[in-house]
Design a protein around this motif. Structure first.
Motif, mmCIF file in Angstrom:
data_model
loop_
_atom_site.group_PDB
_atom_site.id
_atom_site.type_symbol
_atom_site.label_atom_id
_atom_site.label_comp_id
_atom_site.label_asym_id
_atom_site.label_seq_id
_atom_site.Cartn_x
_atom_site.Cartn_y
_atom_site.Cartn_z
ATOM 1 N N ILE A 166 38.156 23.256 12.463
ATOM 2 C CA ILE A 166 39.684 23.044 13.153
ATOM 3 C C ILE A 166 40.554 22.162 12.899
ATOM 4 O O ILE A 166 39.996 21.016 12.423
ATOM 5 C CB ILE A 166 38.755 22.556 14.895
ATOM 6 N N HIS A 167 41.743 23.172 12.542
ATOM 7 C CA HIS A 167 42.634 21.381 11.830
ATOM 8 C C HIS A 167 43.903 22.768 12.219
ATOM 9 O O HIS A 167 43.934 23.658 12.502
ATOM 10 C CB HIS A 167 42.607 21.318 10.093
ATOM 11 N N LEU A 168 44.737 21.842 11.466
ATOM 12 C CA LEU A 168 46.484 22.063 12.057
ATOM 13 C C LEU A 168 46.785 23.681 11.295
ATOM 14 O O LEU A 168 47.192 24.674 11.741
ATOM 15 C CB LEU A 168 47.295 21.599 10.845
ATOM 16 N N ASN A 169 46.195 23.810 10.548
ATOM 17 C CA ASN A 169 46.669 25.330 9.540
ATOM 18 C C ASN A 169 45.168 26.358 9.560
ATOM 19 O O ASN A 169 44.915 27.052 8.939
ATOM 20 C CB ASN A 169 46.707 25.491 7.955
ATOM 21 N N GLY A 170 44.104 26.061 10.588
ATOM 22 C CA GLY A 170 43.594 26.719 10.545
ATOM 23 C C GLY A 170 43.304 27.210 12.301
ATOM 24 O O GLY A 170 43.746 27.739 12.650
ATOM 25 N N VAL A 171 41.917 27.249 12.795
ATOM 26 C CA VAL A 171 41.451 27.260 14.458
ATOM 27 C C VAL A 171 42.603 26.537 14.931
ATOM 28 O O VAL A 171 42.239 24.763 14.569
ATOM 29 C CB VAL A 171 40.385 26.958 14.568
ATOM 30 N N GLN A 172 43.137 26.315 15.303
ATOM 31 C CA GLN A 172 44.193 25.754 16.546
ATOM 32 C C GLN A 172 43.699 24.967 17.729
ATOM 33 O O GLN A 172 42.339 25.380 18.388
ATOM 34 C CB GLN A 172 44.920 26.228 17.155
ATOM 35 N N SER A 173 43.870 24.212 17.856
ATOM 36 C CA SER A 173 43.208 22.701 19.136
ATOM 37 C C SER A 173 44.143 22.222 19.417
ATOM 38 O O SER A 173 45.079 21.636 18.995
ATOM 39 C CB SER A 173 42.470 21.682 18.735
ATOM 40 N N CYS A 174 44.066 21.263 20.388
ATOM 41 C CA CYS A 174 45.084 20.010 21.323
ATOM 42 C C CYS A 174 44.324 19.082 20.715
ATOM 43 O O CYS A 174 46.249 18.247 19.979
ATOM 44 C CB CYS A 174 44.603 19.801 22.496
ATOM 45 N N GLN A 175 43.419 18.215 19.971
ATOM 46 C CA GLN A 175 43.487 17.166 19.248
ATOM 47 C C GLN A 175 42.409 17.261 18.311
ATOM 48 O O GLN A 175 42.171 16.579 16.993
ATOM 49 C CB GLN A 175 43.624 15.769 20.346
ATOM 50 N N LEU A 176 41.301 17.668 18.746
ATOM 51 C CA LEU A 176 40.362 18.135 18.209
ATOM 52 C C LEU A 176 40.755 18.514 16.774
ATOM 53 O O LEU A 176 40.761 19.566 16.196
ATOM 54 C CB LEU A 176 39.571 18.499 18.638
ATOM 55 N N VAL A 177 39.666 17.836 15.454
ATOM 56 C CA VAL A 177 39.798 18.386 14.448
ATOM 57 C C VAL A 177 38.135 17.873 13.727
ATOM 58 O O VAL A 177 38.206 17.425 14.405
ATOM 59 C CB VAL A 177 40.764 17.100 13.086
ATOM 60 N N MET A 178 37.895 19.350 13.359
ATOM 61 C CA MET A 178 36.480 19.110 13.062
ATOM 62 C C MET A 178 36.411 19.947 11.510
ATOM 63 O O MET A 178 36.213 21.297 11.490
ATOM 64 C CB MET A 178 35.451 20.087 14.158
ATOM 65 N N GLY A 179 34.965 19.843 10.837
ATOM 66 C CA GLY A 179 34.281 20.511 9.430
ATOM 67 C C GLY A 179 33.497 19.688 9.235
ATOM 68 O O GLY A 179 32.726 18.827 10.265
ATOM 69 N N MET A 180 33.121 20.384 8.034
ATOM 70 C CA MET A 180 31.748 20.153 7.613
ATOM 71 C C MET A 180 31.947 19.725 5.950
ATOM 72 O O MET A 180 32.503 19.634 4.889
ATOM 73 C CB MET A 180 30.721 20.783 7.594
ATOM 74 N N THR A 181 30.956 18.291 5.586
ATOM 75 C CA THR A 181 30.789 18.480 3.737
ATOM 76 C C THR A 181 29.083 18.436 3.848
ATOM 77 O O THR A 181 28.746 18.291 4.153
ATOM 78 C CB THR A 181 31.398 16.796 3.585
ATOM 79 N N LEU A 182 29.573 19.545 2.418
ATOM 80 C CA LEU A 182 28.075 19.763 1.712
ATOM 81 C C LEU A 182 28.128 18.886 1.221
ATOM 82 O O LEU A 182 28.430 19.625 -0.627
ATOM 83 C CB LEU A 182 27.993 20.996 1.476
ATOM 84 N N LEU A 183 26.935 18.315 0.177
ATOM 85 C CA LEU A 183 26.878 17.688 -1.072
ATOM 86 C C LEU A 183 25.983 17.983 -1.663
ATOM 87 O O LEU A 183 24.777 19.075 -1.260
ATOM 88 C CB LEU A 183 26.319 15.910 -1.078
ATOM 89 N N LYS A 184 26.043 18.044 -3.198
ATOM 90 C CA LYS A 184 25.346 19.307 -4.302
ATOM 91 C C LYS A 184 24.806 18.085 -4.910
ATOM 92 O O LYS A 184 24.639 16.861 -4.650
ATOM 93 C CB LYS A 184 26.477 19.398 -5.415
ATOM 94 N N PRO A 185 23.264 19.479 -4.610
ATOM 95 C CA PRO A 185 22.183 18.019 -5.302
ATOM 96 C C PRO A 185 22.439 17.226 -6.263
ATOM 97 O O PRO A 185 23.355 17.306 -6.998
ATOM 98 C CB PRO A 185 21.179 19.388 -6.070
#
Length: 277
Positions: A166-185
Motif C-alpha cells: 500500500i503506497h503512492l504508486n500502488g494500492v491507494q489509501s488515505c494515509q496507511l503505507v504498508m509493505g514487507m521486507t524479506l532478508l535473504k539467508p
C-alpha cells in the motif's frame, strides 16, 4: 482491545527493560480462535492479529474505545496473511489470501470476516488500521504480482527484498503505507544505516523466525539508543522520534506499516552510523 498511550523521548530515557517492553512491544498478537488488538495513540494505529480455526472471526469495533458502530466507520485497514491459506470476506465479497498475500479495505465497509481454508492449518491474519477521511476501493495484493526491490549486500549482512503493498504508486489509501521486507539467508540486519521520520510513525511485525530465534530491535533517539528483544510474530510500535532497526540471530521477515503526515516512502531523516550512541 488494549490501549497504549503515546510517550515522549525525554521520559523514555528513564525506562527500564520492563517499562520499555510494556510501552513499545506487542507480545501477544496471535491466539487460535481469537482476535487480538492494540490501540496506540501514536498516530491512532490499531494493530491486530486473528487466527480463525473452526469458526470465522468477525472484525468488530470496540464501541467504548473507538466510538464507532463498525470497525471501518472512520478507518481503513491493511491485512497480510502470514500463515496458510485463508480468506477475508468484505461486505459479502470473499478474497482468498495465500501466504504473504495482502488486502486493503477502505473506509465505510461494514462487515469484515476472517476465515481459514483449513481449520487444521489455520490462516494467521495480521493487520494495521489508521484513521481515514475518504473511501478507496478494496483491493487484493498478491505478493507474486508485487514488484520486488532488491537492496543491500551479503558483505553488510543486509541483502533483502522489499515489497511495497500500500503506497503512492500502488494500492491507494488515505494515509496507511504498508509493505514487507524479506532478508535473504545469511543476512541479519535491517534498516541500517538507520533513520527517523518526524512526520510519521511506524509499526514492525517480525515473523518467519525459528522458535529459538530473536531480533534485537534498536529504538530511541539516535543519541540515546535502547534495544528490545523481539521473538517470532511480535510487533514493535515505533514513534516518529525513534530509530527502528534490528539485527537477528538468523534471517527473518518483517512487515512495516507507516502513518502520519505524508505517504512518501523516501521521507526519512537519515542517521549516520558514527552518530549513533
Amino acid at each position: 482491545m488494549e490501549i497504549r498511550y503515546a510517550t515522549n523521548p525525554t521520559e523514555t530515557k528513564t525506562y527500564d527493560t520492563a517499562r520499555l517492553r510494556s510501552e513499545f512491544l506487542i507480545e501477544e498478537l496471535f491466539t487460535p480462535g481469537k482476535l487480538n488488538m492494540v490501540y496506540s495513540h501514536v498516530d491512532r494505529f490499531i494493530t491486530g492479529g486473528a487466527i480463525p480455526v473452526s469458526e470465522s472471526i468477525k472484525l468488530e469495533a470496540d464501541k467504548h474505545d473507538m466510538g464507532a458502530e463498525y470497525f471501518l466507520e472512520r478507518r481503513e485497514i491493511g491485512i497480510i496473511n502470514v500463515g496458510p491459506k485463508g480468506s477475508v470476506i468484505v461486505d459479502g465479497t470473499e478474497y482468498e489470501l495465500d501466504n504473504k498475500d495482502g488486502l486493503y479495505i477502505g473506509l465505510g465497509n461494514k462487515e469484515v470476516i476472517f476465515k481459514s481454508a483449513d481449520s487444521a492449518n489455520p490462516a494467521r491474519f495480521y493487520f494495521n488500521s489508521t484513521p481515514a477521511h475518504k473511501n478507496y476501493p478494496t483491493e487484493k495484493i498478491e505478493i507474486t504480482k508485487a514488484e520486488p526491490a532488491h537492496l543491500g549486500s551479503i558483505t553488510s549482512s543486509n541483502e533483502r527484498t522489499i515489497y511495497k503493498y500500500i503506497h503512492l504508486n500502488g494500492v491507494q489509501s488515505c494515509q496507511l503505507v504498508m509493505g514487507m521486507t524479506l532478508l535473504k539467508p545469511g543476512n541479519m540486519w535491517n534498516t541500517m544505516p538507520c533513520h527517523t521520520h518526524n512526520r510519521r510513525s511506524e509499526v514492525y511485525l517480525y515473523f518467519d523466525m525459528p522458535e529459538d530465534g530473536l531480533v534485537f530491535h534498536m529504538m530511541g533517539e539516535p543519541t540515546e539508543t535502547r534495544h528490545l528483544v523481539v521473538r517470532n510474530e511480535q510487533a514493535i510500535i515505533s514513534p516518529s522520534w525513534s530509530i527502528h532497526s534490528g539485527v537477528g540471530t538468523n534471517n527473518y521477515t518483517f512487515i512495516w506499516a507507516m502513518a502520519g503526515e505524508n505517504q512518501e516512502f523516501s521521507d526519512m531523516d537519515m542517521v549516520a552510523p558514527q552518530d549513533l550512541r
